[in-house]
Design an enzyme around this catalytic site. Structure first.
Site, PDB file in Angstrom:
ATOM      1  N   GLU A  43       0.928  -1.188  -0.155  1.00  0.00           N
ATOM      2  CA  GLU A  43      -0.083  -0.088   0.174  1.00  0.00           C
ATOM      3  C   GLU A  43       0.855   1.291  -0.033  1.00  0.00           C
ATOM      4  O   GLU A  43       0.683   2.213   0.894  1.00  0.00           O
ATOM      5  CB  GLU A  43      -0.870  -0.208   1.294  1.00  0.00           C
ATOM      6  CG  GLU A  43      -2.191   0.721   0.987  1.00  0.00           C
ATOM      7  CD  GLU A  43      -3.582   0.440   1.852  1.00  0.00           C
ATOM      8  OE1 GLU A  43      -4.273   1.181   1.523  1.00  0.00           O
ATOM      9  OE2 GLU A  43      -3.207  -0.267   2.745  1.00  0.00           O
ATOM     10  N   TYR A 130      -0.122  -7.412  -1.795  1.00  0.00           N
ATOM     11  CA  TYR A 130      -1.123  -6.852  -1.229  1.00  0.00           C
ATOM     12  C   TYR A 130      -2.257  -7.331  -1.587  1.00  0.00           C
ATOM     13  O   TYR A 130      -2.795  -7.087  -2.839  1.00  0.00           O
ATOM     14  CB  TYR A 130      -0.848  -5.570  -1.649  1.00  0.00           C
ATOM     15  CG  TYR A 130      -2.119  -4.647  -0.972  1.00  0.00           C
ATOM     16  CD1 TYR A 130      -2.598  -4.646   0.106  1.00  0.00           C
ATOM     17  CD2 TYR A 130      -2.623  -3.623  -1.500  1.00  0.00           C
ATOM     18  CE1 TYR A 130      -3.571  -3.861   0.717  1.00  0.00           C
ATOM     19  CE2 TYR A 130      -3.603  -2.777  -1.199  1.00  0.00           C
ATOM     20  CZ  TYR A 130      -3.984  -2.808   0.110  1.00  0.00           C
ATOM     21  OH  TYR A 130      -4.992  -2.065   0.602  1.00  0.00           O
ATOM     22  N   ASP A 171       0.363  -8.023   3.154  1.00  0.00           N
ATOM     23  CA  ASP A 171      -0.904  -8.082   3.925  1.00  0.00           C
ATOM     24  C   ASP A 171      -1.887  -9.006   2.977  1.00  0.00           C
ATOM     25  O   ASP A 171      -2.386  -8.552   1.757  1.00  0.00           O
ATOM     26  CB  ASP A 171      -1.425  -6.490   3.654  1.00  0.00           C
ATOM     27  CG  ASP A 171      -2.909  -6.080   3.946  1.00  0.00           C
ATOM     28  OD1 ASP A 171      -3.653  -7.207   4.436  1.00  0.00           O
ATOM     29  OD2 ASP A 171      -3.371  -5.016   4.103  1.00  0.00           O
TER      30      ASP A 171
END
Length: 281
Positions: A43, A130, A171
């Protein structure tokens, strides 16, 4: 003394905002004689041309980036002094880089992979990931997430066959089980914990990957993400959605896996904490 490397992942929720925290954290780890040898960021929320190469290189790190304006974006940064070669050439540092999932048409920058040769170790294949959030199980974004997860699984089968020493870090936007959620009853029917998402996570495990965090005894209610709202961090109302999955060849070499909550206490923090795994030679 056994040679080892420490690999980490951190969703920084805007590198422009969080660059001071990243540099501080890397510096504090080094001062504590626990340097981070590779850090996978998620991010970034910035395009490639805005990435702070100069600042991170000045701190001793080389960078491979897949940026995107405003949203998403991933990077792999490695400590130059930990490399087998002290070259500052990005092309020789990050071997066989892959940006995005091959064959999966997607403009969102969510995957960055490269092989890195650290001093004293066989090469490591690092994948900074991500995963999509999914929003809610009845949304188009959730359907996109499930399709993306299938594409990731299919690609990783090939990657693992070609790179037995592989680590998938980042993530995941998936809490694998109820023990990874502060209050499972409040999340029933929501994304991050759905049956479909957890099944997709298990399929990644079934490829021959292991959740490094669960390889060791951990403190109950250990989380990596806390909502900014309603004093989520202060109440430890969090979730463990950031993970480091290790291939079988690395699983036997992993000596520690942890979540560092300290940066979440700092001023203007990311809502995620960095996670770390230590790999022995």
């Amino acid at each position: 003394m056994t040679k080892s490397v420490r690999i980490a992942a951190w969703n920084v929720n805007s590198l422009k905002v969080r660059l001071p925290q990243v540099l501080r954290w890397l510096g504090e780890q080094a001062k504590a004689d626990k340097p981070i040898d590779a850090l996978c960021l998620q991010e970034l929320k910035m395009s490639d041309d805005k990435y702070p190469h100069r600042e991170l290189e000045a701190a001793g790190y080389l960078n491979l980036v897949a940026g995107q304006k405003t949203y998403n974006g991933v990077a792999i940064i490695v400590r130059r002094s930990a490399l087998a070669s002290m070259s500052s050439d990005i092309e020789t540092t990050f071997i066989n880089p892959i940006r995005n999932i091959p064959g999966n048409a997607d403009e969102q920058q969510r995957i960055l992979a490269a092989t890195v040769c650290f001093s004293g170790l066989q090469p490591l294949r690092l994948v900074s990931a991500y995963f999509p959030n999914g929003q809610s199980p009845d949304s188009d974004k959730f359907a996109y997430k499930l399709g993306w997860l299938t594409a990731l699984e299919n690609w990783l089968k090939v990657e693992l066959a070609n790179n037995p020493r592989l680590a998938l870090l980042g993530d995941f936007n998936i809490a694998p089980s109820d023990i990874d959620v502060h209050d499972p009853s409040k999340w029933i029917g929501q994304n991050l914990v759905s049956v479909d998402e957890r099944a997709a996570f298990q399929r990644l495990i079934d490829l021959g990957l292991s959740d490094s965090f669960r390889m060791f005894e951990q403190v109950p209610k250990s989380f990596s993400w806390w909502d900014y709202r309603m004093m989520g961090f202060r109440r430890n109302a969090g979730m463990r959605i950031d993970h480091i999955l290790l291939s079988d060849a690395l699983k036997t070499k992993c000596s520690a896996s942890l979540i560092d909550k300290e940066p979440r206490k700092w001023e203007q923090p990311s809502d995620h904490a960095p996670i770390i795994a230590e790999i022995q030679a």
